[in-house]
Design an enzyme around this catalytic site. Structure first.
Site, PDB file in Angstrom:
ATOM      1  N   HIS A   1      -3.322   0.056  -3.613  1.00 11.94           N
ATOM      2  CA  HIS A   1      -3.233  -1.219  -2.553  1.00 11.94           C
ATOM      3  C   HIS A   1      -3.345  -2.190  -3.702  1.00 11.94           C
ATOM      4  O   HIS A   1      -3.931  -2.347  -4.696  1.00 11.94           O
ATOM      5  CB  HIS A   1      -4.392  -1.218  -1.781  1.00 11.94           C
ATOM      6  CG  HIS A   1      -4.878   0.062  -1.071  1.00 11.94           C
ATOM      7  ND1 HIS A   1      -4.060   0.507   0.027  1.00 11.94           N
ATOM      8  CD2 HIS A   1      -5.482   1.151  -1.344  1.00 11.94           C
ATOM      9  CE1 HIS A   1      -4.406   1.687   0.320  1.00 11.94           C
ATOM     10  NE2 HIS A   1      -5.392   2.114  -0.380  1.00 11.94           N
TER      11      HIS A   1
ATOM     12  N   SER B   1       0.885  -1.244  -0.018  1.00 13.42           N
ATOM     13  CA  SER B   1      -0.031   0.108  -0.043  1.00 13.42           C
ATOM     14  C   SER B   1       1.071   1.195   0.116  1.00 13.42           C
ATOM     15  O   SER B   1       2.182   1.207   0.514  1.00 13.42           O
ATOM     16  CB  SER B   1      -0.899   0.043   1.358  1.00 13.42           C
ATOM     17  OG  SER B   1      -1.709  -0.912   1.070  1.00 13.42           O
TER      18      SER B   1
ATOM     19  N   CYS C   1      -6.011  18.021  -9.129  1.00 12.79           N
ATOM     20  CA  CYS C   1      -6.709  19.508  -9.435  1.00 12.79           C
ATOM     21  C   CYS C   1      -5.694  20.256 -10.179  1.00 12.79           C
ATOM     22  O   CYS C   1      -4.409  19.999 -10.536  1.00 12.79           O
ATOM     23  CB  CYS C   1      -6.905  20.121  -7.869  1.00 12.79           C
ATOM     24  SG  CYS C   1      -5.382  20.169  -7.025  1.00 12.79           S
TER      25      CYS C   1
ATOM     26  N   GLU D   1      -0.611  18.533  -6.762  1.00 11.42           N
ATOM     27  CA  GLU D   1      -1.929  18.549  -7.566  1.00 11.42           C
ATOM     28  C   GLU D   1      -2.661  17.619  -6.709  1.00 11.42           C
ATOM     29  O   GLU D   1      -3.820  17.171  -7.104  1.00 11.42           O
ATOM     30  CB  GLU D   1      -1.719  18.357  -8.974  1.00 11.42           C
ATOM     31  CG  GLU D   1      -0.884  19.225  -9.471  1.00 11.42           C
ATOM     32  CD  GLU D   1       0.719  18.983  -9.345  1.00 11.42           C
ATOM     33  OE1 GLU D   1       1.630  19.786  -9.766  1.00 11.42           O
ATOM     34  OE2 GLU D   1       1.079  18.192  -8.632  1.00 11.42           O
ATOM     35  N   SER D   2      -2.461  17.312  -5.436  1.00 14.22           N
ATOM     36  CA  SER D   2      -3.259  16.041  -4.583  1.00 14.22           C
ATOM     37  C   SER D   2      -2.630  14.851  -4.442  1.00 14.22           C
ATOM     38  O   SER D   2      -1.428  14.756  -3.710  1.00 14.22           O
ATOM     39  CB  SER D   2      -4.608  15.713  -5.136  1.00 14.22           C
ATOM     40  OG  SER D   2      -5.200  16.967  -5.308  1.00 14.22           O
TER      41      SER D   2
END
Ligand code: SAM
Length: 437
Positions: free
Chosen positions: A79, A66, A94, A73-74
Site C-alpha cells: 500500500h 494497493s 512459506c 509460496e503465499s
C-alpha cells in the site's frame, strides 16, 4: 539482507515467515505508478524464485496504489502513500523462498532512502493441530492449476471523485508516460477497451468507445448549421474530433488549438486510428492555449466552434469560464454554433449546471440546448455536449433525415444517426430541473 532465524529447525517450527517493511523516503512518482509498482512487485517475487499465480493492483485517484501478488509460496502486498514517499510492504513466504531477496529488490526499485523491517514466524506448528489430508492427490491437483509461465494480471486504473469511480483493468503495459508542463500524459492498454489515453488520472479516450464521443461532438452541429465551412476545435489533442469534422466535404478550413503537444505526439504514435487526420491539408494545427487563442480571435470568423477540452481542472479549468465563452461567442459568425464538452449531470453536476447557465446567459435561455450520450469509460457513462446557438441557427432538432442517413452509411458511422441526433436533445426531467435558471 539476511534472515534473523538462525537455522532450518527454527524456520521449520513455523508454517510461514512474514516480513513487514516500512519503505520510507521513496520516489513519490514511483509510489504513484501502479504499472511500475506491479511490475517491480512481480519481478521481486521472481527474483526470489517464487511462482507467481496472479497479481491484482489498484491505482486510486488522486494518488496511492494497493496491490497483491499471489505466489505459490503465499504473497507480497503493498500500500503506498506517494504524498509521504512511503510504502507499507509485506512479504509472506512459506517453504525455501528467501523473502529478503525480494526486500532488497524492492528497496532498490522504490529508491527507498530509509526503511525499517520486522520478521516474524507465522503459524507456529506447536500451537496447531494437523488434519490428515491426502497430500499426493492435493499436490497432483495443484500442479494441474499452476502454469509457471502464465499468471493473470489485475492492474486497475481508477478514475474517480470522492463518491464515485470507474475502474478499468489494464494489462499493466504503459506505451507512453510523460509529465508535460500541463499534465501527465499516458497511453495504457485496457483489456476491454483497448489502448487508452489518460491525462493525469482521467480517462480521455479509448480505442473501443472513442467514436461515441467524437461522432456526437461533431456531426449534430455540422448538420444543424446550414453551411459550415470554417470550424475551430479547441483541445481535441487525440485527433478524433478533427477526424470526424473533416468527413464533411463542405468544410473548407479546420483550425485546431491544442495546448499540449505531448498529447498529439502520444496519440499519433499509439492511437493512429483516432489521430488519423493530422496531415489533412484543410487543417491548421496550433499547439497553444485555446483560452488565449479565443481571446485574440477575430470577431465573426467561425461557423462552428467545438470545445473538446478535458475536465475543469489544470489547463482546462479556464475552458469553463464566462470570459472564454464570451470570446467564443464573438469569434462565431452572425449565425454560428458552439459545442462544448459538458461534463455529466451525474458526475460533476456543479460544472454541468454552471456551464449551461453560462451558455444561457451568453447565447440566450432557449439557445443553450444539451445533448446527452453514453461513453462507457467515463464515470457514470452518461455524458453531455452543451450548445450555444447564435443568430438564426434553427435547432437543435433537424429535418435532414435522408441527408444524414446517406452521410452515416457512406462514412460507416457507428454511433451517430438522424434519430439519435434528435433523441439526444430529449432530456430526462431531473436534467431539465438541473439546468433550469
Ligand atoms: N474527451 C475528453 C474529455 O471529455 O475529457 C477530452 C479529450 S481531449 C484529449 C482534451 C484535450 O484538451 C487535451 O488534449 C488537453 O491537453 C486539451 N486542453 C486542455 N486545456 C486546454 C486549453 N486551455 N487549450 C487547449 N487545449 C486544452
Amino acid at each position: 539482507m539476511q534472515s534473523k532465524f538462525k537455522n532450518e529447525k527454527e524456520m521449520s517450527t513455523a508454517l510461514g515467515n512474514h516480513i513487514l517493511v516500512e519503505f520510507m523516503n521513496c520516489d513519490p512518482h514511483i509510489m504513484n505508478d501502479v504499472a511500475a509498482i506491479e511490475r517491480d512487485m512481480v519481478d521481486a517475487a521472481k527474483k526470489a524464485e517464487a511462482t507467481v499465480i496472479n497479481s491484482t493492483f489498484h491505482h486510486f485517484s488522486p494518488y496511492g496504489v494497493s496491490g497483491v501478488v499471489v505466489i505459490q509460496e503465499s504473497h507480497l502486498a503493498i500500500h503506498t502513500w506517494p504524498e509521504y514517499g512511503y510504502a507499507a510492504v509485506d512479504v509472506f513466504t512459506c517453504g525455501e523462498m528467501n523473502a529478503w531477496i525480494a526486500f532488497d529488490y524492492l528497496k532498490e526499485s522504490f529508491q527507498a532512502k530509509s526503511y525499517s523491517a520486522i520478521e516474524m514466524k507465522r503459524g507456529s506448528v506447536n500451537l496447531l493441530t494437523r488434519n490428515d489430508f491426502d497430500i499426493s492427490s492435493m499436490r497432483q491437483k495443484a500442479n494441474e492449476w499452476v502454469n509457471p509461465g502464465f499468471y493473470t494480471r489485475n492492474v486497475w486504473f481508477t478514475d474517480k471523485d470522492e463518491n464515485q469511480a470507474l475502474s478499468l483493468r489494464f494489462t499493466g503495459d504503459v506505451f507512453y508516460d510523460h509529465q508535460s508542463p500541463f499534465q501527465r500524459v499516458r497511453i495504457l492498454e485496457s483489456y476491454k477497451y483497448g489502448k487508452m489515453l489518460a491525462l493525469d488520472d482521467m480517462v480521455m479516450t479509448t480505442e473501443n468507445d472513442e467514436f461515441h464521443y467524437h461522432e456526437m461532438i461533431s456531426h449534430p452541429a455540422l448538420f444543424m448549421h446550414p453551411n459550415p465551412k470554417n470550424v475551430l476545435v479547441i483541445g481535441g489533442g487525440d485527433g478524433g474530433t478533427i477526424r470526424e469534422v473533416l468527413r464533411h466535404p463542405g468544410v473548407e478550413k479546420v483550425t485546431m488549438v491544442e495546448i499540449d503537444g505531448a498529447v498529439i505526439e502520444a496519440c499519433k504514435e499509439h492511437l493512429p486510428n483516432i489521430a488519423a487526420s493530422f496531415d489533412d491539408p484543410k487543417l491548421t494545427l496550433l499547439v497553444d492555449d485555446g483560452i488565449a487563442f479565443a481571446q485574440q480571435a477575430a470577431p465573426g470568423t467561425y461557423d462552428v466552434i467545438l470545445v473538446d477540452g478535458s475536465d475543469p481542472v489544470g489547463p482546462a479549468e479556464g475552458l469553463f469560464s464566462v470570459s472564454f465563452y464570451t470570446n467564443c461567442y464573438n469569434a462565431l459568425k452572425e449565425d454560428g454554433i458552439l459545442v462544448a464538452q459538458g461534463e455529466s449531470p451525474k458526475f460533476n453536476e456543479k460544472a454541468f449546471r454552471e456551464l449551461n447557465h453560462t451558455l444561457q446567459d451568453i447565447f440566450g435561455v432557449d439557445k443553450a440546448p444539451v445533448s446527452l450520450f453514453f461513453v462507457p469509460t467515463y464515470p457514470t457513462g452518461m455524458w453531455s455536449f452543451q450548445y450555444g446557438l447564435k443568430g438564426n441557427i434553427q435547432g437543435p432538432i433537424h429535418q435532414k433525415e435522408a441527408e444524414i442517413e446517406a452521410f452515416v452509411s457512406s462514412n460507416g458511422l457507428r454511433y451517430y444517426n438522424s434519430a439519435l441526433h434528435n433523441a439526444s436533445f430529449a432530456l430526462p426531467n431531473f436534467v431539465k430541473e438541473l439546468i433550469k435558471k
